[in-house]
Design an enzyme around this catalytic site. Structure first.
Site, short mmCIF file in Angstrom:
data_model
loop_
_atom_site.label_atom_id
_atom_site.label_comp_id
_atom_site.label_asym_id
_atom_site.label_seq_id
_atom_site.Cartn_x
_atom_site.Cartn_y
_atom_site.Cartn_z
N ASP A 1 0.86 -1.19 0.00
CA ASP A 1 0.00 0.00 0.00
C ASP A 1 0.89 1.24 0.00
O ASP A 1 2.08 1.16 0.34
CB ASP A 1 -0.92 0.02 1.24
CG ASP A 1 -1.88 1.22 1.21
OD1 ASP A 1 -2.55 1.42 0.18
OD2 ASP A 1 -1.94 1.97 2.20
N SER A 2 0.30 2.37 -0.33
CA SER A 2 1.04 3.63 -0.28
C SER A 2 1.44 3.98 1.15
O SER A 2 2.37 4.75 1.36
CB SER A 2 0.18 4.75 -0.86
OG SER A 2 -1.00 4.87 -0.10
N CYS B 1 -4.11 -1.45 -2.38
CA CYS B 1 -4.26 0.00 -2.52
C CYS B 1 -5.10 0.22 -3.77
O CYS B 1 -4.72 -0.25 -4.86
CB CYS B 1 -2.88 0.63 -2.67
SG CYS B 1 -2.91 2.40 -3.04
N GLU C 1 -3.47 9.24 7.74
CA GLU C 1 -2.01 9.08 7.78
C GLU C 1 -1.39 9.90 8.92
O GLU C 1 -0.40 9.50 9.51
CB GLU C 1 -1.38 9.52 6.44
CG GLU C 1 -1.55 8.53 5.31
CD GLU C 1 -0.62 7.30 5.39
OE1 GLU C 1 0.57 7.47 5.61
OE2 GLU C 1 -1.14 6.17 5.22
N CYS D 1 -11.12 2.98 -0.66
CA CYS D 1 -9.77 3.40 -0.30
C CYS D 1 -9.47 2.68 1.00
O CYS D 1 -10.28 2.70 1.93
CB CYS D 1 -9.69 4.91 -0.12
SG CYS D 1 -8.10 5.43 0.56
N HIS E 1 -7.68 3.26 3.41
CA HIS E 1 -7.56 4.06 4.63
C HIS E 1 -8.91 4.33 5.29
O HIS E 1 -8.99 4.62 6.48
CB HIS E 1 -6.93 5.42 4.30
CG HIS E 1 -5.46 5.36 4.05
ND1 HIS E 1 -4.92 4.71 2.98
CD2 HIS E 1 -4.43 5.90 4.74
CE1 HIS E 1 -3.60 4.85 3.01
NE2 HIS E 1 -3.29 5.57 4.07
N1 DGL Z 1 -4.91 3.55 0.48
C1 DGL Z 1 -4.91 3.94 -0.87
C2 DGL Z 1 -6.14 3.49 -1.63
O1 DGL Z 1 -6.72 2.47 -1.30
C3 DGL Z 1 -4.65 5.37 -1.22
C4 DGL Z 1 -4.10 6.27 -0.25
C5 DGL Z 1 -3.25 7.31 -0.88
O2 DGL Z 1 -3.77 8.30 -1.42
O3 DGL Z 1 -2.05 7.10 -0.85
O4 DGL Z 1 -6.51 4.10 -2.60
#
Ligand code: DGL
Length: 277
Positions: free
Chosen positions: A11-12, A74, A159, A193, A195
């Site tokens: 993931d990012s 991600c 984050e 997403c 997150h």
């Molecule tokens: N967690 C990532 C997703 O599922 C993106 C988060 C980011 O913008 O880095 O899209």
């Protein structure tokens, strides 16, 4: 102990841990390594080219660690980089390795949750712009209307550890109101997403109880299980010592502290540097 050939989960940043948690619960026997590119997160506002480059660097790193299979946990990386990596890069790097994403497995089932056939998709700007969810969901559920909404502030809120604060409540309400003003009959909201499940408390507070909120962890875990069942040649390569190692491109201490909240258990992470391809 079997020589390690783990499943790589990428993931990012921290978000993919919400997916890994469910994968590990359903498939505890395998070895896993997780990499969060925290030093370069968020990806959601970056260009296609940049997300592709960063994701490819990560995939190559996983392959160097001996992973036969990598899951891009991600949505942004799955939407913007996966197809090019699968079609252009994998044949050149190693035809026997595989990289899977999370947009398709989610799209395959999400239509089943909606009675009204109106689904709200909340995601990063990058995922929304790619239109991947609209395209994929309509392949499997042509009669479903997909209404997308980018929530650019949500990833930084998570984050930077602000997801439990009143400030988070304000920005969660703002985007949900905008989504539901566009289409009041939405009965299912997909958190597209990784997150966003951390904001679930505020999301549920700001919508009516009749709307289902769907996170991806369980869906992705089931889909991975099914994939490994259908691909015994891949399943047999993955080592089965039940280990789990965490890596970050940012400094270790911060990751270890934050990630504990996402994963629900304490662990130590190691720092790595991704090199240019
Ligand atoms: N967690 C990532 C997703 O599922 C993106 C988060 C980011 O913008 O880095 O899209």
């Amino acid at each position: 102990m079997q020589a390690k050939q783990p499943i790589g989960v990428f993931d990012s940043g921290y978000g993919g841990l919400t997916i890994l948690k469910d994968i590990k619960k359903l498939l505890p026997q395998y070895d896993y390594i997780y990499l969060g590119d925290n030093a370069r997160a968020p990806y959601g506002t970056r260009s296609f080219e940049t997300v592709y480059e960063y994701t490819l660097q990560a995939v190559k790193w996983f392959f160097e660690q001996g992973c036969p299979l990598v899951v891009l946990a991600c949505n942004t990386a799955s939407a913007k980089a996966l197809r090019t990596i699968q079609q252009n890069d994998l044949p050149k790097i190693d035809n026997k390795k595989r990289v899977l994403g999370i947009v398709r497995p989610t799209s395959e089932v999400i239509g089943n949750f909606s009675t009204n056939k109106k689904i709200g998709v909340l995601a990063t700007s990058g995922t929304v712009k790619s239109e991947s969810y609209k395209i994929e969901i309509n392949k499997f559920f042509p009669d479903v209307e997909v209404v997308q909404k980018a929530c650019p502030i949500w990833v930084p809120l998570v984050e930077y550890g602000e997801y439990a604060t009143e400030g988070a409540d304000f920005f969660v309400k703002k985007y949900l109101d905008e989504l539901l003003q566009t289409e009041p009959d939405i009965d299912t909201i997909l958190l597209a997403c990784t997150h966003y499940p951390l904001l679930l408390k505020w999301i549920e507070k700001n919508i009516s109880s009749g709307i289902k909120v769907i996170s991806q962890g369980g869906i992705v875990a089931e889909s991975l299980k099914d994939y490994l069942y259908r691909h015994p040649e891949m399943e047999s390569k993955i080592s089965k010592n039940g280990t789990l190692d965490f890596y970050t491109t940012d400094e270790e201490e911060g990751f270890t502290k934050q990630a504990n909240i996402f994963y629900g258990k304490p662990f130590k992470a190691k720092q790595v540097h991704l090199s240019e391809p």
